[in-house]
Design a protein around this motif. Structure first.
Motif, short mmCIF file in Angstrom:
data_model
loop_
_atom_site.label_atom_id
_atom_site.label_comp_id
_atom_site.label_asym_id
_atom_site.label_seq_id
_atom_site.Cartn_x
_atom_site.Cartn_y
_atom_site.Cartn_z
N TYR A 354 0.84 -1.19 0.00
CA TYR A 354 0.00 0.00 0.00
C TYR A 354 0.88 1.25 0.00
CZ TYR A 354 -3.30 -3.45 1.87
OH TYR A 354 -4.06 -4.57 2.08
N PHE A 355 0.33 2.33 -0.56
CA PHE A 355 1.02 3.62 -0.54
C PHE A 355 0.02 4.69 -0.11
CE2 PHE A 355 3.37 7.31 -1.64
CZ PHE A 355 4.70 6.95 -1.78
N PHE A 356 0.40 5.50 0.87
CA PHE A 356 -0.42 6.61 1.34
C PHE A 356 0.18 7.91 0.81
CE2 PHE A 356 -2.10 3.41 3.98
CZ PHE A 356 -3.29 3.87 4.55
N GLU A 357 -0.60 8.66 0.05
CA GLU A 357 -0.10 9.90 -0.53
C GLU A 357 -1.20 10.97 -0.49
OE1 GLU A 357 -0.96 11.26 -3.70
OE2 GLU A 357 -1.73 9.60 -4.91
N PRO A 358 -0.83 12.25 -0.50
CA PRO A 358 -1.79 13.31 -0.19
C PRO A 358 -2.61 13.83 -1.37
CG PRO A 358 0.40 14.25 -0.37
CD PRO A 358 0.55 12.76 -0.55
N ARG A 370 1.44 3.78 -8.84
CA ARG A 370 0.86 2.55 -9.39
C ARG A 370 1.87 1.82 -10.27
NH1 ARG A 370 -3.26 4.80 -10.68
NH2 ARG A 370 -4.49 4.25 -8.86
N SER A 371 2.68 2.57 -11.02
CA SER A 371 3.67 1.94 -11.90
C SER A 371 4.75 1.22 -11.10
CB SER A 371 4.31 2.98 -12.82
OG SER A 371 5.26 3.78 -12.12
N LEU A 372 4.90 1.56 -9.82
CA LEU A 372 5.90 0.92 -8.97
C LEU A 372 5.42 -0.41 -8.41
CD1 LEU A 372 7.28 4.00 -6.99
CD2 LEU A 372 8.26 2.89 -9.01
N GLY A 373 4.15 -0.75 -8.67
CA GLY A 373 3.66 -2.06 -8.27
C GLY A 373 2.90 -2.11 -6.97
N PHE A 374 2.55 -0.98 -6.39
CA PHE A 374 1.78 -0.99 -5.15
C PHE A 374 0.35 -1.44 -5.44
CE2 PHE A 374 5.30 1.65 -3.84
CZ PHE A 374 5.47 1.30 -2.51
N GLY A 375 -0.15 -2.35 -4.61
CA GLY A 375 -1.47 -2.91 -4.86
C GLY A 375 -2.60 -1.99 -4.45
N GLY A 376 -2.43 -1.23 -3.38
CA GLY A 376 -3.46 -0.31 -2.91
C GLY A 376 -2.88 1.07 -2.71
N ILE A 377 -3.57 2.08 -3.24
CA ILE A 377 -3.08 3.46 -3.13
C ILE A 377 -4.13 4.27 -2.38
CG2 ILE A 377 -2.27 5.50 -4.36
CD1 ILE A 377 -1.54 3.67 -6.68
N TYR A 378 -3.75 4.79 -1.23
CA TYR A 378 -4.64 5.61 -0.43
C TYR A 378 -4.35 7.08 -0.71
CZ TYR A 378 -6.71 1.77 2.15
OH TYR A 378 -7.43 0.65 2.48
N THR A 379 -5.22 7.67 -1.54
CA THR A 379 -5.11 9.06 -1.93
C THR A 379 -5.92 9.94 -0.98
OG1 THR A 379 -7.04 8.83 -3.35
CG2 THR A 379 -4.89 8.38 -4.36
N PHE A 380 -5.96 11.23 -1.28
CA PHE A 380 -6.80 12.17 -0.53
C PHE A 380 -8.21 11.63 -0.40
CE2 PHE A 380 -7.63 16.71 0.62
CZ PHE A 380 -9.02 16.62 0.71
N ASP A 381 -8.77 11.19 -1.52
CA ASP A 381 -10.17 10.76 -1.54
C ASP A 381 -10.40 9.52 -0.69
OD1 ASP A 381 -11.05 12.63 -3.94
OD2 ASP A 381 -9.16 11.66 -4.49
N LYS A 382 -9.48 8.55 -0.77
CA LYS A 382 -9.66 7.31 -0.01
C LYS A 382 -9.38 7.53 1.48
CE LYS A 382 -8.84 4.09 -3.81
NZ LYS A 382 -8.89 5.10 -4.86
#
Length: 623
Positions: A354-358, A370-382
């Motif tokens: 997972y990756f948490f980013e603002p 996403r191109s780095l292969g992280f399965g879940g991306i927690y953005t501002f919206d999530k």
């Protein structure tokens, strides 16, 4: 002659003279030049800008004369367009000097999407002054149009234009010849702006040097197991070759969780655990350091954020910065480059990633992650959904503030702890609140009397990290999770940072950065000296701690616990190169003669790496 000239062309001459005077004040009165007293450099700064303005002055005279002779407004419009280019170009560069002690660089243009900086009072003052000066020019030019005669006409004008054009052409060829991050003595404002804009747009195209077939022949690159896959000279089957020199903790988890905190733009200079001189500035980071292995003399190997995140997770370099033509926005070419990363390796070993980013959904940064292969991306919206909308937006951006980001991470871990799934996880985070040029979020934790924007932001970030650590230390994750605290790159040396960073700061985008490794599964030393190595080694270091040895990869770096792959630390910002040693950082022109040959060899290795990236031959999946 002088009286006639001033009466008929004074408005035109004064316009350029004022721009020139303001520029000289910015260079010698505002910029923190590192070579005060160097007569040659000072003369070049004075003369180069004078040549540029003289060229625009002569071209402007021609446009004015054509307007009067033909009575066509198109000529007047062209004149004003030329004046606007010069005026706003100089205003932008002077404002950049005020902010960052540097011209607007190609790197800055490539990272415009990472933060918004358009709400500064000084910025509006500079922009308003420039527009006002243009309006005055237009008024005077219109009112005095009948007074314009043939001064400097014919042969004299042509001779002057030819001489100045030749000189200006030479000035243009000298742009980007030096890489020190300061108002370079060979640069002039408009020429530098145009050249760097062209580089920002085209960087990543097929113009890098190096022949990738020569990579294994580089005497300065030690990697005896690379080159096993035809056409992919970096690909190899192992990450490290020696046993980890630290004893494991009895009963520790076989597959510990991993949390890597990438702090936006943070050098070690202000962190208390690294000798920072501001008491109580980073108490929570200091407490983490007290129970972690603190790595010293450790530098960033690239910048800015796109290069930093990709470069550290894949142990490599990127020629392009991220937001330009070949970046991740709109399906850019960089998204298609095959890289073996921490996320892909750990995902292949049973980890959830997972990756948490603002930023919001759909941002170029999210595409990069996403191109780095992280399965879940927690953005501002999530994260906002996770926190039921109770989030704060960072001032001057549309992104999550640091507190919201780490509260989101805490909520995620709390929810995961309730599940019966015992799969290990790898989580990485990136924040925005410590970014250059923006203020601390409203209502944040100010430091002391709150006078320093830089200290305020770091102190506020420390509080956000502290709130997360308070949960983490009391959670079930404390005994089975490795926490790595580091930065995507060094702090950008803008004016507010230079005021608090110390007199020994060189105005480069390269410096020592933190690396704290809290590992409950091994008996690590309290301090580990990296001896000038850099963040190129982060990924293999973490994998050695996890015991993941036999996996295909194309890492250019080596674990910090193994012999280094390159004898000197090398940092590359596109086509700008620096060498790092325990003694400090040197731009290539400053490298001591005894290290020149090795430094040039390492530069060749990076340029060869760029060529591999361009040809998409860094890594061949499934080989």
């Amino acid at each position: 002659m002088k009286a006639a000239f001033l009466s008929r062309h004074g408005f035109h001459a004064v316009f350029f003279a004022v721009l020139y005077a303001c520029y000289l004040y910015a260079i010698f009165g505002v910029a923190n030049l590192g070579d005060i007293g160097n007569l040659a450099h000072s003369c070049a700064r004075v003369v180069a800008a004078a040549i540029e303005l003289a060229w625009f002055y002569l071209v402007g005279l021609y446009l004015l004369r054509r307007w009067v002779v033909t009575r066509r407004l198109a000529w007047f419009a062209l004149y004003m367009l030329l004046a606007a280019l010069v005026c706003l170009g100089y205003a932008a560069q002077m404002y950049s000097i005020y902010l960052s002690n540097n011209f607007i660089s190609a790197l800055a243009m490539q990272n415009l999407d990472s933060v918004t900086v358009t709400q500064s009072t000084m910025e509006w003052v500079v922009l308003g002054s420039g527009l006002g000066w243009l309006v005055l020019l237009a008024v005077f030019a219109w009112r005095r149009r009948q007074d314009i005669d043939g001064w400097l006409g014919g042969r004299r004008w042509m001779a002057a234009l030819v001489v100045v054009t030749v000189l200006y052409a030479y000035v243009l060829t000298q742009q980007r010849r030096r890489i020190v991050l300061e108002p370079d003595y060979r640069q002039v404002p408009v020429a530098s702006l145009l050249v760097n804009a062209g580089v920002a747009v085209t960087q990543g195209d097929d113009h890098v040097t190096g022949t990738f077939a020569m990579l294994n022949g580089r005497a300065c690159l030690t990697d005896p197991v690379a080159g096993k896959v035809a056409g992919y000279p970096l690909e190899k089957g192992v990450v490290f070759t020696r046993a980890l020199p630290f004893e494991p903790v009895g009963g520790a988890a076989a597959q510990p969780n991993v949390i890597v905190i990438f702090t936006e733009g943070t050098s070690t200079r202000l962190i208390g655990a690294y000798g920072g001189h501001y008491p109580g500035l980073t108490p929570n980071i200091d407490r983490l350091a007290a129970r972690s292995m603190k790595v010293t003399d450790y530098y960033n190997h690239t910048a800015a954020t796109y290069r930093g995140i990709v470069g550290q997770t894949s142990s490599g370099f990127l020629f392009a910065g991220g937001s330009e033509k070949d970046g991740w926005a709109n399906g850019g070419r960089l998204a298609a480059i095959h890289r073996q990363t921490l996320a892909t390796i750990l995902g292949g070993h049973g980890y959830d990633t997972y990756f948490f980013e603002p930023e919001h959904d759909g941002s170029p940064f999210g595409h990069m992650v996403r191109s780095l292969g992280f399965g879940g991306i927690y953005t501002f919206d999530k994260v906002s959904a996770l926190l039921h909308g109770k989030v704060t937006v960072q001032d001057q951006t549309d992104q999550l503030d640091d507190s919201s980001l780490f509260r989101g991470l805490t909520a995620f871990l709390q929810a995961r702890a309730q599940k019966t799934d015992d799969k290990p996880f790898f989580v990485a985070t990136y924040n925005i609140g410590t970014h250059a040029f923006i203020p601390m979020v409203k209502g944040g934790h100010a430091y002391g009397d709150g006078h320093s924007r830089v200290l305020n932001k770091l102190h506020n970030y420390d509080a956000a990290v502290g709130a997360f650590l308070e949960y983490f230390d009391a959670s079930p994750y404390a005994k089975n999770t490795i926490v790595v605290f580091t930065a995507d790159h060094a702090t950008y040396p803008d004016a507010p940072y230079r005021e608090v960073a110390g007199k020994d700061l060189k105005p480069y985008f390269v410096d020592r950065i933190p690396l704290l490794i809290h590992d409950p599964t091994h008996h690590l030393p309290a301090v580990f000296d990296a001896q000038g190595r850099n963040s190129l080694d982060m990924a293999p270091t973490l994998l050695q701690l996890l015991g993941i040895r036999s996996v295909s990869n194309s890492f250019l770096g080596a674990s910090l616990f193994e012999p280094r792959s390159l004898p000197l630390g090398i940092t590359a910002l596109g086509d700008g190169f620096f060498i790092t040693t325990p003694a400090g950082v040197n731009a290539m022109p400053e490298v001591p003669p005894v290290l020149k040959a090795v430094a040039e060899c390492e530069k060749g290795v990076v340029e060869t790496y760029y060529k591999l990236e361009e040809k998409n031959r860094l890594f061949k999946p499934g080989a």
